[in-house]
Design a protein around this motif. Structure first.
Motif, PDB file in Angstrom:
ATOM      1  N   SER A  31       0.836  -1.196   0.000  1.00  0.00           N
ATOM      2  CA  SER A  31       0.000   0.000   0.000  1.00  0.00           C
ATOM      3  C   SER A  31       0.870   1.245   0.000  1.00  0.00           C
ATOM      4  O   SER A  31       1.923   1.274   0.623  1.00  0.00           O
ATOM      5  CB  SER A  31      -0.882   0.024   1.245  1.00  0.00           C
ATOM      6  N   TRP A  34      -0.490   7.145   3.231  1.00  0.00           N
ATOM      7  CA  TRP A  34      -1.446   8.257   3.272  1.00  0.00           C
ATOM      8  C   TRP A  34      -0.729   9.494   3.783  1.00  0.00           C
ATOM      9  O   TRP A  34       0.147   9.408   4.643  1.00  0.00           O
ATOM     10  CB  TRP A  34      -2.601   7.920   4.205  1.00  0.00           C
ATOM     11  N   CYS A  43     -10.729  12.744  -6.131  1.00  0.00           N
ATOM     12  CA  CYS A  43     -10.375  11.338  -5.916  1.00  0.00           C
ATOM     13  C   CYS A  43     -10.457  10.590  -7.251  1.00  0.00           C
ATOM     14  O   CYS A  43     -11.467  10.662  -7.954  1.00  0.00           O
ATOM     15  CB  CYS A  43     -11.330  10.713  -4.901  1.00  0.00           C
ATOM     16  N   LEU A  55      -6.677  13.432   3.953  1.00  0.00           N
ATOM     17  CA  LEU A  55      -5.723  12.361   3.683  1.00  0.00           C
ATOM     18  C   LEU A  55      -5.897  11.831   2.264  1.00  0.00           C
ATOM     19  O   LEU A  55      -7.005  11.523   1.832  1.00  0.00           O
ATOM     20  CB  LEU A  55      -5.890  11.224   4.674  1.00  0.00           C
ATOM     21  N   ARG A  57      -3.517   9.521  -1.042  1.00  0.00           N
ATOM     22  CA  ARG A  57      -2.325   8.748  -1.413  1.00  0.00           C
ATOM     23  C   ARG A  57      -2.319   8.590  -2.927  1.00  0.00           C
ATOM     24  O   ARG A  57      -3.341   8.763  -3.602  1.00  0.00           O
ATOM     25  CB  ARG A  57      -2.290   7.394  -0.722  1.00  0.00           C
ATOM     26  N   ASP A  67      -9.323   9.662   1.250  1.00  0.00           N
ATOM     27  CA  ASP A  67      -9.694   8.730   2.338  1.00  0.00           C
ATOM     28  C   ASP A  67     -11.141   8.262   2.227  1.00  0.00           C
ATOM     29  O   ASP A  67     -11.530   7.315   2.883  1.00  0.00           O
ATOM     30  CB  ASP A  67      -9.392   9.329   3.706  1.00  0.00           C
ATOM     31  N   CYS A  68     -11.956   8.861   1.334  1.00  0.00           N
ATOM     32  CA  CYS A  68     -13.316   8.378   1.097  1.00  0.00           C
ATOM     33  C   CYS A  68     -13.280   6.954   0.500  1.00  0.00           C
ATOM     34  O   CYS A  68     -14.219   6.172   0.656  1.00  0.00           O
ATOM     35  CB  CYS A  68     -14.083   9.310   0.193  1.00  0.00           C
ATOM     36  N   CYS A  69     -12.196   6.599  -0.169  1.00  0.00           N
ATOM     37  CA  CYS A  69     -12.035   5.281  -0.788  1.00  0.00           C
ATOM     38  C   CYS A  69     -10.949   4.477  -0.080  1.00  0.00           C
ATOM     39  O   CYS A  69     -10.309   3.617  -0.681  1.00  0.00           O
ATOM     40  CB  CYS A  69     -11.699   5.436  -2.269  1.00  0.00           C
ATOM     41  N   GLU A  70     -10.759   4.733   1.191  1.00  0.00           N
ATOM     42  CA  GLU A  70      -9.687   4.109   1.978  1.00  0.00           C
ATOM     43  C   GLU A  70      -9.691   2.607   1.935  1.00  0.00           C
ATOM     44  O   GLU A  70      -8.665   1.971   1.748  1.00  0.00           O
ATOM     45  CB  GLU A  70      -9.778   4.574   3.427  1.00  0.00           C
ATOM     46  N   GLY A  71     -10.837   1.952   2.070  1.00  0.00           N
ATOM     47  CA  GLY A  71     -10.883   0.503   2.155  1.00  0.00           C
ATOM     48  C   GLY A  71     -11.107  -0.209   0.846  1.00  0.00           C
ATOM     49  O   GLY A  71     -11.219  -1.413   0.817  1.00  0.00           O
ATOM     50  N   ASP A  74      -8.392  -3.073  -0.098  1.00  0.00           N
ATOM     51  CA  ASP A  74      -8.044  -4.094   0.905  1.00  0.00           C
ATOM     52  C   ASP A  74      -8.778  -5.378   0.687  1.00  0.00           C
ATOM     53  O   ASP A  74      -9.698  -5.503   0.005  1.00  0.00           O
ATOM     54  CB  ASP A  74      -8.316  -3.569   2.309  1.00  0.00           C
TER      55      ASP A  74
END
Length: 74
Positions: A31, A34, A43, A55, A57, A67-71, A74
């Motif tokens: 990964s 961030w 985004c 945040l 990346r 960070d709206c699409c953080e997960g 995974d």
């Protein structure tokens, strides 16, 4: 004469595939870290906007993931 693999024509006893061994799963890329955005932006995953300080990346292709699409990966 030794038996040969139908896929590669190598000797069967030299091929893990022919001996029933499965290929290893591909490694997942690490990964990206961030960090706070220096400027507002968009985004690359969902096209929502983010503000300075949110945040983000790298998406690995020149865009930014917020960070709206953080997960999502995974």
């Amino acid at each position: 004469m030794a038996e040969r693999c139908e896929r590669t024509e190598l000797f069967v006893d030299q091929r893990a595939h022919c001996r029933g061994m499965t290929e290893p799963a591909p490694e997942r890329p690490r990964s990206r870290p961030w960090f706070p955005a220096a400027f507002p932006g968009c985004c690359a995953e969902c096209l929502d906007t983010f503000d300075e300080g949110d945040l983000i990346r790298s998406d690995g292709a020149g865009g930014w993931i917020a960070d709206c699409c953080e997960g999502d990966d995974d």
